[in-house]
Design an enzyme around this catalytic site. Structure first.
Site, PDB file in Angstrom:
ATOM      1  N   HIS A   1      53.800  33.073  40.618  1.00 28.05           N
ATOM      2  CA  HIS A   1      54.373  33.931  39.579  1.00 28.05           C
ATOM      3  C   HIS A   1      54.642  35.348  40.079  1.00 28.05           C
ATOM      4  O   HIS A   1      54.868  36.267  39.294  1.00 28.05           O
ATOM      5  CB  HIS A   1      53.496  33.916  38.326  1.00 28.05           C
ATOM      6  CG  HIS A   1      53.811  32.730  37.470  1.00 28.05           C
ATOM      7  ND1 HIS A   1      53.804  31.457  37.973  1.00 28.05           N
ATOM      8  CD2 HIS A   1      54.191  32.616  36.175  1.00 28.05           C
ATOM      9  CE1 HIS A   1      54.148  30.605  37.010  1.00 28.05           C
ATOM     10  NE2 HIS A   1      54.388  31.289  35.916  1.00 28.05           N
TER      11      HIS A   1
ATOM     12  N   GLU B   1      47.327  47.304  23.045  1.00 27.26           N
ATOM     13  CA  GLU B   1      48.518  47.320  23.903  1.00 27.26           C
ATOM     14  C   GLU B   1      49.648  47.984  23.130  1.00 27.26           C
ATOM     15  O   GLU B   1      49.451  48.464  22.013  1.00 27.26           O
ATOM     16  CB  GLU B   1      48.943  45.887  24.270  1.00 27.26           C
ATOM     17  CG  GLU B   1      48.150  45.271  25.386  1.00 27.26           C
ATOM     18  CD  GLU B   1      48.914  44.184  26.134  1.00 27.26           C
ATOM     19  OE1 GLU B   1      50.132  44.018  25.905  1.00 27.26           O
ATOM     20  OE2 GLU B   1      48.283  43.489  26.951  1.00 27.26           O
TER      21      GLU B   1
ATOM     22  N   ASP C   1      48.076  38.954  29.835  1.00 24.18           N
ATOM     23  CA  ASP C   1      48.777  38.537  28.602  1.00 24.18           C
ATOM     24  C   ASP C   1      49.146  37.065  28.679  1.00 24.18           C
ATOM     25  O   ASP C   1      49.046  36.340  27.706  1.00 24.18           O
ATOM     26  CB  ASP C   1      50.082  39.325  28.444  1.00 24.18           C
ATOM     27  CG  ASP C   1      49.822  40.787  28.243  1.00 24.18           C
ATOM     28  OD1 ASP C   1      48.696  41.139  27.891  1.00 24.18           O
ATOM     29  OD2 ASP C   1      50.765  41.576  28.446  1.00 24.18           O
TER      30      ASP C   1
HETATM   31  P1  FAD Z   1      50.925  34.096  43.287  1.00 20.02           P
HETATM   32  O1  FAD Z   1      52.174  34.735  42.819  1.00 20.02           O
HETATM   33  O2  FAD Z   1      51.026  32.695  43.711  1.00 20.02           O
HETATM   34  O3  FAD Z   1      50.271  34.965  44.463  1.00 20.02           O
HETATM   35  C1  FAD Z   1      50.221  36.360  44.398  1.00 20.02           C
HETATM   36  C2  FAD Z   1      49.676  36.960  45.681  1.00 20.02           C
HETATM   37  O4  FAD Z   1      48.293  36.669  45.763  1.00 20.02           O
HETATM   38  C3  FAD Z   1      50.297  36.398  46.943  1.00 20.02           C
HETATM   39  O5  FAD Z   1      50.309  37.388  47.930  1.00 20.02           O
HETATM   40  C4  FAD Z   1      49.348  35.292  47.334  1.00 20.02           C
HETATM   41  O6  FAD Z   1      49.387  35.018  48.709  1.00 20.02           O
HETATM   42  C5  FAD Z   1      48.019  35.863  46.897  1.00 20.02           C
HETATM   43  N1  FAD Z   1      47.090  34.834  46.443  1.00 20.02           N
HETATM   44  C6  FAD Z   1      47.287  33.839  45.567  1.00 20.02           C
HETATM   45  N2  FAD Z   1      46.167  33.119  45.402  1.00 20.02           N
HETATM   46  C7  FAD Z   1      45.240  33.688  46.198  1.00 20.02           C
HETATM   47  C8  FAD Z   1      43.881  33.409  46.473  1.00 20.02           C
HETATM   48  N3  FAD Z   1      43.234  32.392  45.903  1.00 20.02           N
HETATM   49  N4  FAD Z   1      43.235  34.199  47.357  1.00 20.02           N
HETATM   50  C9  FAD Z   1      43.853  35.238  47.949  1.00 20.02           C
HETATM   51  N5  FAD Z   1      45.140  35.533  47.743  1.00 20.02           N
HETATM   52  C10 FAD Z   1      45.820  34.778  46.862  1.00 20.02           C
HETATM   53  N6  FAD Z   1      49.703  40.379  35.543  1.00 20.02           N
HETATM   54  C11 FAD Z   1      48.809  41.115  34.870  1.00 20.02           C
HETATM   55  O7  FAD Z   1      47.992  41.812  35.462  1.00 20.02           O
HETATM   56  N7  FAD Z   1      48.805  41.108  33.500  1.00 20.02           N
HETATM   57  C12 FAD Z   1      49.660  40.343  32.778  1.00 20.02           C
HETATM   58  O8  FAD Z   1      49.599  40.355  31.556  1.00 20.02           O
HETATM   59  C13 FAD Z   1      50.602  39.540  33.481  1.00 20.02           C
HETATM   60  N8  FAD Z   1      51.476  38.755  32.816  1.00 20.02           N
HETATM   61  C14 FAD Z   1      52.379  38.008  33.516  1.00 20.02           C
HETATM   62  C15 FAD Z   1      53.278  37.200  32.812  1.00 20.02           C
HETATM   63  C16 FAD Z   1      54.191  36.422  33.484  1.00 20.02           C
HETATM   64  C17 FAD Z   1      55.134  35.536  32.704  1.00 20.02           C
HETATM   65  C18 FAD Z   1      54.254  36.479  34.895  1.00 20.02           C
HETATM   66  C19 FAD Z   1      55.273  35.685  35.649  1.00 20.02           C
HETATM   67  C20 FAD Z   1      53.381  37.295  35.599  1.00 20.02           C
HETATM   68  C21 FAD Z   1      52.433  38.063  34.920  1.00 20.02           C
HETATM   69  N9  FAD Z   1      51.528  38.879  35.582  1.00 20.02           N
HETATM   70  C22 FAD Z   1      50.606  39.614  34.891  1.00 20.02           C
HETATM   71  C23 FAD Z   1      51.609  39.008  37.039  1.00 20.02           C
HETATM   72  C24 FAD Z   1      50.616  38.118  37.758  1.00 20.02           C
HETATM   73  O9  FAD Z   1      49.345  38.712  37.697  1.00 20.02           O
HETATM   74  C25 FAD Z   1      51.036  37.995  39.199  1.00 20.02           C
HETATM   75  O10 FAD Z   1      52.242  37.301  39.215  1.00 20.02           O
HETATM   76  C26 FAD Z   1      50.019  37.338  40.103  1.00 20.02           C
HETATM   77  O11 FAD Z   1      50.680  37.132  41.309  1.00 20.02           O
HETATM   78  C27 FAD Z   1      49.388  36.043  39.627  1.00 20.02           C
HETATM   79  O12 FAD Z   1      50.220  34.970  39.782  1.00 20.02           O
HETATM   80  P2  FAD Z   1      49.852  33.676  40.660  1.00 20.02           P
HETATM   81  O13 FAD Z   1      48.512  33.160  40.368  1.00 20.02           O
HETATM   82  O14 FAD Z   1      51.015  32.807  40.423  1.00 20.02           O
HETATM   83  O15 FAD Z   1      49.825  34.255  42.158  1.00 20.02           O
END
Ligand code: FAD
Length: 511
Positions: free
Chosen positions: A90, A264, A152
């Site tokens: 994400h 918020e 969120d």
């Molecule tokens: P990824 O996008 O897959 O990874 C993000 C980064 O972290 C990459 O660099 C990856 O290599 C690294 N990573 C992933 N997993 C690990 C792990 N286990 N150990 C070490 N590194 C790792 N953020 C907020 O703070 N508050 C919100 O309310 C919020 N709402 C969101 C709503 C939507 C619809 C979206 C798309 C995003 C939102 N986000 C929010 C952002 C979200 O926190 C980030 O996108 C974050 O990257 C988490 O997504 P992911 O688990 O898919 O991680």
């Protein structure tokens, strides 16, 4: 044992060389499972942003932390391989991708999921690849407990949000999600699997929290739990003046003792535009936003404070009185107050409905050039005047969040950087425009983001990017400021060959 490894084929002439590489990697990993060819549609070359796409060599679905360590060690033994942990992808700027490297699909890592009690407090030991929505559902339904601090939207992984911060309407009280874990298990860039906490391997613990995945892969986190409430009174009140909105929001987050459980807010366009304006405020279809209440002095945008108050089924009446008392002091436009009662689970899963709607109308799979910033309290009025009221006066086809956070709830020892101010605001431009030709070209929206960053920089605003995305080392140094040296030292200690999280584009892999 690794569950399986998927192989990406790019070009005909490169095919056999890559097959050799994957075959030798499989041998090195003692991998017995099949290699699936996914081709260019594989999820590892995509993210929610939909702007960037690079092809990895392979995607691996680890079934245990042992697998994760084995993959990192294999990459370390190679001259150039990198490893990206992919949570739920994400990110919006390719941060979870690895060009010609290995992508670990962390969702495959299912265990652990265990409640542990330490000195009267409950914690959840959970996989770094677990989705927060599964954490919520299992914790509430199995033991009536829940984490204190959320995002969120909950279709995000534990390790993914802990690598940034994890922010939502509970952050003013409990701090970001990174302030609500007491222990991690991390596989470092050297392939070591270490348990870390405040007292054990503490530099790794602090480094990994908000560490952009640079120091290790989080395979397990210990998350603080609390009693889950039954219900939430969910409230929205509208303001026409930013100073009044910000003043009320700041006074609410300052009063930790007697306050709402969730605070918020967002900016809306002062019009009947369905994606950006008045219709975005009511909480259910029965409620009507009557513009007659808007003062004639209102500008191109309005502000909506969003609040939540927890209660149990038994204390409904007394909590309703609390709501009236707390709201009575606020300066919102009378007549523009909306409220509803929902279960705690429904409240936390509220963005799921947005996801379903966006999937149905095609904006979920469209590009999302999002911009997230932290802006110091002392500059938020300037930001409102130039950015909300001018650059974004027509909206972003999605929420424009703006609400205050308290610096004291953020731990300086963690890797995330925030403005140097007691109170700072999170500003999130969550663009959901339809794909072109119906919507604007994504480049135009990226240019608008750059214009906003340019405005902040040229006026000397105290701000930081949340989910930072930079192209040059100089910009990264500026982003981290006086914490850059510490960040580089942590990298040298825990991932000296720069194997991990190459998609953040901070360090280059060394042979
Ligand atoms: P990824 O996008 O897959 O990874 C993000 C980064 O972290 C990459 O660099 C990856 O290599 C690294 N990573 C992933 N997993 C690990 C792990 N286990 N150990 C070490 N590194 C790792 N953020 C907020 O703070 N508050 C919100 O309310 C919020 N709402 C969101 C709503 C939507 C619809 C979206 C798309 C995003 C939102 N986000 C929010 C952002 C979200 O926190 C980030 O996108 C974050 O990257 C988490 O997504 P992911 O688990 O898919 O991680």
């Amino acid at each position: 044992m690794l569950a399986y490894l998927e192989h990406f084929v790019h070009e005909k002439d490169a095919e056999s060389r890559q097959e050799d590489e994957v075959a030798s990697l499989s041998r090195a990993l003692e991998l017995q499972a099949s290699i699936d060819e996914l081709g260019p549609t594989g999820i590892a070359s995509k993210d929610f942003g939909g702007i960037k796409s690079v092809k990895p060599l392979a995607m691996i679905r680890p079934s245990s932390p042992v697998d994760v360590a084995r993959v990192v060690k294999a990459a370390a033994a190679s001259p150039s391989l990198t490893v990206a942990a992919r949570g739920n992808g994400h990110s919006v700027n390719g941060q979870a991708m690895a060009e010609k490297g290995l992508v670990l699909d962390m969702r495959a890592l299912e265990e652990p999921f265990e409640i542990v009690w330490v000195e009267g407090t409950a914690y959840l030991d959970v996989s770094g690849g677990a989705l927060w929505e599964d954490v919520l559902k299992r914790c509430v339904s199995e033991v009536g407990l829940a984490p204190r601090s959320w995002t969120d939207y909950l279709g995000l992984t534990v390790g993914g949000t802990l690598s940034y911060a994890g922010v939502s309407g509970q952050t003013f009280r409990y701090g970001p999600q990174t302030s609500n874990v007491t222990e991690l298990e991390v596989v470092t860039g050297k392939g070591e699997t270490l348990c870390c906490s405040l007292t054990q391997n503490s530099e790794l613990f602090f480094g990994a929290l908000g560490g952009l995945g640079q120091f290790g892969i989080i395979t397990r986190a210990r998350v603080v739990l609390q009693q889950a409430p039954d219900m939430v009174r969910w409230i929205r009140v509208v303001y026409s003046e930013f100073e009044e909105y910000a003043g009320d929001a700041e006074s609410l987050v300052g009063e930790v003792e007697e306050c709402f459980d969730y605070v918020e807010g967002f900016v809306l366009v002062n019009s009947d535009d369905p994606a950006n304006g008045w219709p975005t405020v009511p909480l259910d279809p029965e409620q009507v936003f009557d513009p007659i209440h808007i003062p004639s002095t209102a500008g191109p945008v309005l502000y909506c404070l969003e609040l939540g108050l927890h209660y149990g089924n038994a204390d409904h009446r007394s909590r309703a009185r609390d709501v009236d008392r707390l709201l009575g002091r606020l300066r919102f436009v009378r007549g523009l107050k909306f409220q509803t009662d929902v279960s705690y689970m429904e409240f936390l899963l509220r963005v799921k409905r947005v996801e379903e709607h966006a999937k149905a109308n095609g904006t979920w799979d469209a590009p999302h050039p999002w911009l997230n910033l932290f802006v110091s309290k002392s500059h938020i009025v300037d930001f409102d005047r130039e950015v909300f009221k001018k650059i974004l006066k027509d909206g972003v086809d999605g929420p424009i969040l703006v609400y205050p956070l308290l610096r004291t709830k953020w731990d300086n020892r963690h890797s995330v950087v925030v403005p140097d101010s007691d109170i700072f605001y999170i500003v999130a431009l969550l663009r959901f425009s339809p794909p072109p030709p119906k919507g604007p070209p994504p480049e135009l929206l990226v240019a608008q983001n750059n214009e906003i960053i340019q405005f902040c920089t040229s006026r000397g605003l105290d701000f930081k990017q949340y989910f930072p995305h930079y192209h040059s080392r100089e910009d990264w140094m500026k982003h981290f400021g006086k914490q850059w040296t510490r960040f580089v030292e942590r990298k040298a200690n825990f991932d000296p060959m720069a194997i991990l999280a190459p998609g953040q584009r901070i360090f280059s892999r060394t042979p």
